[in-house]
Write an enzyme that holds these catalytic residues in place. Sequence first.
Site, short mmCIF file in Angstrom:
data_model
loop_
_atom_site.label_atom_id
_atom_site.label_comp_id
_atom_site.label_asym_id
_atom_site.label_seq_id
_atom_site.Cartn_x
_atom_site.Cartn_y
_atom_site.Cartn_z
N GLU A 182 -38.39 28.68 2.57
CA GLU A 182 -37.07 28.08 2.40
C GLU A 182 -36.37 28.81 1.26
O GLU A 182 -36.24 28.31 0.15
CB GLU A 182 -37.21 26.59 2.11
CG GLU A 182 -35.90 25.84 2.14
CD GLU A 182 -36.06 24.40 1.69
OE1 GLU A 182 -35.10 23.63 1.85
OE2 GLU A 182 -37.12 24.04 1.16
N HIS A 218 -29.24 25.03 3.38
CA HIS A 218 -28.76 25.31 2.02
C HIS A 218 -27.55 26.24 2.14
O HIS A 218 -27.53 27.35 1.60
CB HIS A 218 -29.86 25.91 1.17
CG HIS A 218 -30.87 24.89 0.72
ND1 HIS A 218 -30.68 24.11 -0.41
CD2 HIS A 218 -32.04 24.50 1.26
CE1 HIS A 218 -31.70 23.30 -0.55
NE2 HIS A 218 -32.55 23.50 0.46
N HIS A 264 -33.18 20.30 7.14
CA HIS A 264 -32.78 18.97 6.65
C HIS A 264 -31.27 18.75 6.80
O HIS A 264 -30.51 18.78 5.86
CB HIS A 264 -33.27 18.68 5.23
CG HIS A 264 -33.13 19.77 4.22
ND1 HIS A 264 -31.94 20.37 3.90
CD2 HIS A 264 -34.06 20.35 3.42
CE1 HIS A 264 -32.13 21.26 2.96
NE2 HIS A 264 -33.42 21.27 2.65
N ALA A 295 -27.73 19.54 1.63
CA ALA A 295 -27.50 20.90 1.18
C ALA A 295 -26.68 21.70 2.19
O ALA A 295 -26.94 22.89 2.45
CB ALA A 295 -28.82 21.61 0.86
N ARG A 304 -12.10 17.75 11.03
CA ARG A 304 -11.37 18.98 11.37
C ARG A 304 -12.23 20.23 11.19
O ARG A 304 -11.93 21.26 11.79
CB ARG A 304 -10.10 19.10 10.52
CG ARG A 304 -9.06 18.03 10.86
CD ARG A 304 -7.69 18.37 10.28
NE ARG A 304 -6.73 17.32 10.58
CZ ARG A 304 -6.44 16.31 9.77
NH1 ARG A 304 -7.04 16.24 8.58
NH2 ARG A 304 -5.57 15.39 10.11
N HIS A 329 -32.40 10.56 1.24
CA HIS A 329 -31.63 11.76 1.54
C HIS A 329 -30.47 11.49 2.50
O HIS A 329 -29.44 12.16 2.41
CB HIS A 329 -32.54 12.83 2.15
CG HIS A 329 -33.43 13.50 1.16
ND1 HIS A 329 -34.58 12.92 0.68
CD2 HIS A 329 -33.34 14.71 0.55
CE1 HIS A 329 -35.16 13.75 -0.17
NE2 HIS A 329 -34.43 14.84 -0.27
N ASP A 356 -40.28 16.76 3.85
CA ASP A 356 -39.85 17.55 2.69
C ASP A 356 -40.57 17.05 1.44
O ASP A 356 -40.05 17.16 0.33
CB ASP A 356 -38.33 17.48 2.50
CG ASP A 356 -37.79 18.64 1.67
OD1 ASP A 356 -38.52 19.64 1.50
OD2 ASP A 356 -36.66 18.55 1.17
N LEU A 395 -31.80 15.58 -6.23
CA LEU A 395 -33.06 15.32 -5.55
C LEU A 395 -33.89 16.60 -5.47
O LEU A 395 -33.35 17.68 -5.18
CB LEU A 395 -32.80 14.82 -4.13
CG LEU A 395 -32.28 13.39 -3.97
CD1 LEU A 395 -31.84 13.14 -2.53
CD2 LEU A 395 -33.34 12.38 -4.37
#
Length: 388
Positions: free
Chosen positions: A131, A200, A221, A225, A232, A256, A278, A315
């Site tokens: 990740e 992310h 996730h 992130a 829109r 989360h 996670d 977090l």
Amino acid sequence: MPTLHFVNSRQCKGGKLIASPLTVDVNGVIIPNSPLPQDVLEVDLKNAIVSPGFLELQINGALGFHFASYKDPESYEANVRTLAQYLPSTGVTGFYATVPTVPDHIFHSVLPLLKPKDAPEAASVLGAHVEGPFLSPYKKGAHDAGNLYVPADTSLEAIYGKANLIQSVRLVTVAPELKGAMELIKALRINYDIQVSMGHSAATLEEGMQAMEAGAKLLTHCFNAMNPLHHREPGLVGLIAAKNPPFFSIIADSIHIHPRVVSLAYRSSPNHCILITDSIELSGLPDGVHPGHAQIPWNQVKAGNKVTIENTDTLTGTCIGLDECVRNLMTWTGISIAEAVRCVTENVAEAMNLHDRGRLEVGHRADFVLLGDDGIVKETWILGKRIV
């Protein structure tokens, strides 16, 4: 071990409970229910629910060990074994060890130790989920910005090592808007057959669609992130409503993501939803202040399942178990247990092209979990042997 013939069971298949026996040969592989060999032992499951063994796509650690924490090969491998022996208590029979954004030398040290591997009476290491470090600095979360890279400025081989790309890495999370990201995604898919997840990231919907055309197949996730869903400009989240959506992982811990949003995401495409924990190294440890590690060089505060960087609201992960995520999904959506376990079994196998796990089918490993109607794990079996 004789051939085992499990009777009086309700099997989770395709989101439904199917009353059927299950036969496992001496090698721990599911075989046809007929004809049965002569030396067969019948096992009465007394109407228990049988799910394929749970598959964890994103786990950072547990019991005080983080996959980013490296001292020497011997202690690292010992910690991996301990974690692998612990996970079956939560129904997990296979997992992708997640290594976040760390200095290059950490990748080169730990990835050789995370090759796919089976171990006696333990969940299988299915390879590494890296990740980072190709993540957006604007959506870095708890990742160390000092270790982030733009794909155009380096190479996969320099960051991870060619041998590790071939032997260990099975999933990479990438921010698709970064310069050179499309070429990186294509290289991962074409040169190494590694799956790519978008995460992310501050990418737009259009950039996400381009990444899928390049070969990206998942969202990491979802909602966390990444840019929030806007009517829109839906961003990456908008991909889950596509005709052919990516697989998307969800942390169903009510920390989360709000339960209503979890339900919304699940209902957008039930056969693409994947539950992840996670979970970090503080899982299984008491509440309080704990030290950081190679990814997070700050103290962390654990309060129940919630973990934040000390003196902030950022977090760093959660301490929830995958079995609890399944039960949460059942509660929040009102779906059946057979529908919920798809998100930790069949959907994961489909996303990661696993051909011997995630389903109760002939030729697959006899990795399965016995569950109560409430989703509580009663027993976990690996290769036809009871582990928990």
